[in-house]
Design a protein around this motif. Structure first.
Motif, PDB file in Angstrom:
ATOM      1  N   PRO A 151       0.779  -1.245   0.000  1.00  0.00           N
ATOM      2  CA  PRO A 151       0.000   0.000   0.000  1.00  0.00           C
ATOM      3  C   PRO A 151       0.803   1.283   0.000  1.00  0.00           C
ATOM      4  O   PRO A 151       0.242   2.359  -0.274  1.00  0.00           O
ATOM      5  CB  PRO A 151      -0.833  -0.124   1.292  1.00  0.00           C
ATOM      6  CG  PRO A 151      -0.932  -1.585   1.544  1.00  0.00           C
ATOM      7  CD  PRO A 151       0.387  -2.144   1.107  1.00  0.00           C
ATOM      8  N   VAL A 152       2.105   1.245   0.313  1.00  0.00           N
ATOM      9  CA  VAL A 152       2.894   2.474   0.352  1.00  0.00           C
ATOM     10  C   VAL A 152       3.953   2.549  -0.747  1.00  0.00           C
ATOM     11  O   VAL A 152       4.447   3.641  -1.055  1.00  0.00           O
ATOM     12  CB  VAL A 152       3.555   2.654   1.735  1.00  0.00           C
ATOM     13  CG1 VAL A 152       2.494   2.927   2.792  1.00  0.00           C
ATOM     14  CG2 VAL A 152       4.394   1.443   2.118  1.00  0.00           C
ATOM     15  N   ARG A 184      14.229  -0.331   0.980  1.00  0.00           N
ATOM     16  CA  ARG A 184      14.473   1.049   0.551  1.00  0.00           C
ATOM     17  C   ARG A 184      14.629   1.034  -0.959  1.00  0.00           C
ATOM     18  O   ARG A 184      15.512   0.355  -1.500  1.00  0.00           O
ATOM     19  CB  ARG A 184      15.718   1.625   1.210  1.00  0.00           C
ATOM     20  CG  ARG A 184      15.981   3.092   0.807  1.00  0.00           C
ATOM     21  CD  ARG A 184      17.039   3.729   1.671  1.00  0.00           C
ATOM     22  NE  ARG A 184      17.353   5.093   1.259  1.00  0.00           N
ATOM     23  CZ  ARG A 184      16.641   6.178   1.574  1.00  0.00           C
ATOM     24  NH1 ARG A 184      15.554   6.039   2.317  1.00  0.00           N
ATOM     25  NH2 ARG A 184      17.010   7.374   1.165  1.00  0.00           N
ATOM     26  N   MET A 185      13.761   1.776  -1.626  1.00  0.00           N
ATOM     27  CA  MET A 185      13.814   1.892  -3.076  1.00  0.00           C
ATOM     28  C   MET A 185      14.459   3.233  -3.426  1.00  0.00           C
ATOM     29  O   MET A 185      13.983   4.288  -2.990  1.00  0.00           O
ATOM     30  CB  MET A 185      12.408   1.805  -3.678  1.00  0.00           C
ATOM     31  CG  MET A 185      11.681   0.491  -3.380  1.00  0.00           C
ATOM     32  SD  MET A 185      12.483  -0.959  -4.103  1.00  0.00           S
ATOM     33  CE  MET A 185      13.071  -1.797  -2.625  1.00  0.00           C
ATOM     34  N   THR A 186      15.556   3.172  -4.177  1.00  0.00           N
ATOM     35  CA  THR A 186      16.346   4.368  -4.442  1.00  0.00           C
ATOM     36  C   THR A 186      16.122   4.955  -5.822  1.00  0.00           C
ATOM     37  O   THR A 186      16.462   6.105  -6.052  1.00  0.00           O
ATOM     38  CB  THR A 186      17.849   4.059  -4.276  1.00  0.00           C
ATOM     39  OG1 THR A 186      18.201   2.982  -5.156  1.00  0.00           O
ATOM     40  CG2 THR A 186      18.138   3.635  -2.850  1.00  0.00           C
ATOM     41  N   VAL A 208      12.485   6.118  -1.193  1.00  0.00           N
ATOM     42  CA  VAL A 208      11.419   5.812  -0.257  1.00  0.00           C
ATOM     43  C   VAL A 208      11.785   4.565   0.536  1.00  0.00           C
ATOM     44  O   VAL A 208      12.266   3.571  -0.021  1.00  0.00           O
ATOM     45  CB  VAL A 208      10.069   5.638  -0.986  1.00  0.00           C
ATOM     46  CG1 VAL A 208      10.150   4.562  -2.049  1.00  0.00           C
ATOM     47  CG2 VAL A 208       8.952   5.309   0.001  1.00  0.00           C
ATOM     48  N   SER A 209      11.598   4.629   1.858  1.00  0.00           N
ATOM     49  CA  SER A 209      11.822   3.491   2.743  1.00  0.00           C
ATOM     50  C   SER A 209      10.473   3.030   3.282  1.00  0.00           C
ATOM     51  O   SER A 209       9.566   3.847   3.493  1.00  0.00           O
ATOM     52  CB  SER A 209      12.733   3.885   3.909  1.00  0.00           C
ATOM     53  OG  SER A 209      13.964   4.395   3.443  1.00  0.00           O
ATOM     54  N   LYS A 229       8.496   6.418   4.324  1.00  0.00           N
ATOM     55  CA  LYS A 229       8.992   7.791   4.247  1.00  0.00           C
ATOM     56  C   LYS A 229       9.569   8.026   2.868  1.00  0.00           C
ATOM     57  O   LYS A 229      10.520   7.357   2.460  1.00  0.00           O
ATOM     58  CB  LYS A 229      10.069   8.044   5.304  1.00  0.00           C
ATOM     59  CG  LYS A 229      10.590   9.476   5.324  1.00  0.00           C
ATOM     60  CD  LYS A 229      11.655   9.671   6.390  1.00  0.00           C
ATOM     61  CE  LYS A 229      12.091  11.118   6.489  1.00  0.00           C
ATOM     62  NZ  LYS A 229      12.686  11.625   5.217  1.00  0.00           N
ATOM     63  N   ALA A 230       8.976   8.943   2.127  1.00  0.00           N
ATOM     64  CA  ALA A 230       9.502   9.379   0.839  1.00  0.00           C
ATOM     65  C   ALA A 230      10.331  10.631   1.094  1.00  0.00           C
ATOM     66  O   ALA A 230       9.786  11.661   1.541  1.00  0.00           O
ATOM     67  CB  ALA A 230       8.371   9.671  -0.144  1.00  0.00           C
TER      68      ALA A 230
END
Length: 425
Positions: A151-152, A184-186, A208-209, A229-230
């Motif tokens: 969902p995030v 964590r997507m960088t 975003v983590s 958190k973005a």
């Protein structure tokens, strides 16, 4: 700095991998594996799409058309894991698109990229990879390309080809019924022809983590909880509950509650403060499904997102009904024609209407909008073409131009999608 983070993370992953491999030789017991090759799978998926979006003027006449057709192919190879307590493996995804029809003035559907001269290229392609490790049977670590879906943080797959993320993650399923993940997507890589492409072959999104998971209490009740958190945008939390009550034989009631709380974390004037909530109730009666849903936005802004992470009841084919202060209702009907002896044929229609949109434009007369969608899908059940799916999606949208987003207005839209998959391994 971004590349430094990538390579330092890779070096750490390699170092950890070497240490873990060494530790296997000292382990007294190991978990048997099926092997990198023996456990491998490979799937080739094909999707051919015709996309037509007709913009309508205030009198209902055509005011411009976006119209294209293309074929996309996705080859997804997933290796097994090496034997032992720590298993290592890798995944490879290759994607490509082929233009079938396009032309000047009709580009911009999102299923094909757009060159600087306003035309669409004849073909485009890319290949991505991931390294992975499995600890015992229930924990998986990944570094590289991700098709993460929660969902995030969620990838998009509503056009020709899916977009994807680059980053690292860990998932765990050691407790029965519980799924937990963190990552964590960088980078957000958007293949041209993916859902939110802007004409480029690759786009860097905000880092975003995320942390969260889902728990299935029993066959009737499940809960989902996530936080994220973005960077320099927002902090976001999600709570989801799903419950199914069996009323009588062949009659059930499913309730789905979704709630997002977003707080602003941006250094600029933009604000992301928002609370978004939706509740959907579905009455299942044999081959029929009847759904009603309510959704509302509160806060200093609407619900903003940068990928497919909008798990709300009234996020539909074109609209998300996520403007500031918007209230929306949905009525939906589904039917499975297996009840009439035609398995594989399904039908869906829905109508969503909204009000109370805060447009911030004094000259906008309408603060409401509505959308009507119809889907008809057929999957071939047997024979040479078994598994072939044909889907027609139609949408009619009426809304105030400029009131919600700068490109909004009245539209009529049709999508015809033919898809098929081959299991190669």
């Amino acid at each position: 700095m971004r590349n430094a983070v990538k390579w330092s993370s890779l070096a750490l992953a390699v170092a950890m991998g070497n240490g873990l491999i060494a530790s296997q030789a000292l382990a007294q017991e190991s978990t048997p594996g099926v092997g990198i090759v023996e456990g491998a799978t490979a799937t080739l998926s094909s999707r051919t799409m015709y996309f037509n979006r007709d913009f309508r003027d205030a009198d209902g006449n055509s005011d411009g058309i976006r119209e294209e057709a293309a074929t996309g192919m996705v080859l997804d190879f997933q290796s097994g894991y090496s034997e032992g307590l720590i298993g290592l493996g890798f995944d490879v995804t290759a994607m490509g698109g082929l233009k079938l029809d396009s032309g000047g003035g009709r580009t911009g559907t999102g299923i094909l990229p757009v060159d600087p001269d306003g035309t669409a290229p004849n073909e485009y392609a890319e290949i991505r990879g991931t390294v992975k490790g499995r600890i015992a049977e229930d924990t998986v670590l990944r570094y590289g390309t991700h098709f993460v879906e929660n969902p995030v943080v969620a990838y998009e797959d509503a056009r020709l080809l899916p977009n994807h993320y680059f980053g690292y993650s860990v998932t765990n399923e050691s407790i029965d019924g519980l799924f937990v993940e963190a990552g964590r997507m960088t980078d957000r890589g958007e293949m041209a022809g993916s859902s939110q492409t802007d004409g480029a072959y690759d786009v860097e999104g905000e880092d975003v983590s995320y942390l969260g998971g889902s728990y299935t209490f029993n066959d009737a009740l499940a809960a989902t909880l996530y936080t994220s958190k973005a960077d320099e945008m927002w902090k976001r939390h999600f709570l989801g509950l799903a419950h199914t009550a069996e009323l009588t034989d062949g009659l059930s009631l499913t309730s789905e509650l979704s709630h997002y709380h977003t707080s602003d974390d941006s250094p600029g004037a933009t604000t992301y403060d928002n609370d978004a909530t939706s509740l959907a109730l579905t009455l299942g009666a044999g081959n029929h499904g009847f759904t009603v849903a309510y959704q509302r936005m509160n806060g200093d802004s609407g619900y903003s997102y940068m990928d497919g992470a909008v798990f709300l009841a009234n996020s539909v084919q074109y609209s998300d009904f996520n403007a500031k202060d918007e209230r929306s209702w949905q009525a939906r009907y589904d039917y499975d024609f297996a009840g009439l002896g035609i398995p594989g044929l399904t039908f869906m229609t829905r109508y969503i209407t909204s009000s109370d949109i805060d447009t911030d434009y004094e000259d906008i007369e309408r603060d409401s909008r509505w959308e009507r969608d119809t889907n008809i899908s057929y999957t071939v059940q047997n024979g040479t073409l078994e598994g072939l799916n044909i889907l027609w999606r139609n949408a009619t949208v009426r809304q105030a131009a400029g009131g919600v987003r700068e490109w909004d207005g009245d539209i009529d839209e049709n999508r015809l999608i033919v898809s098929y998959s081959w299991d190669l391994l």
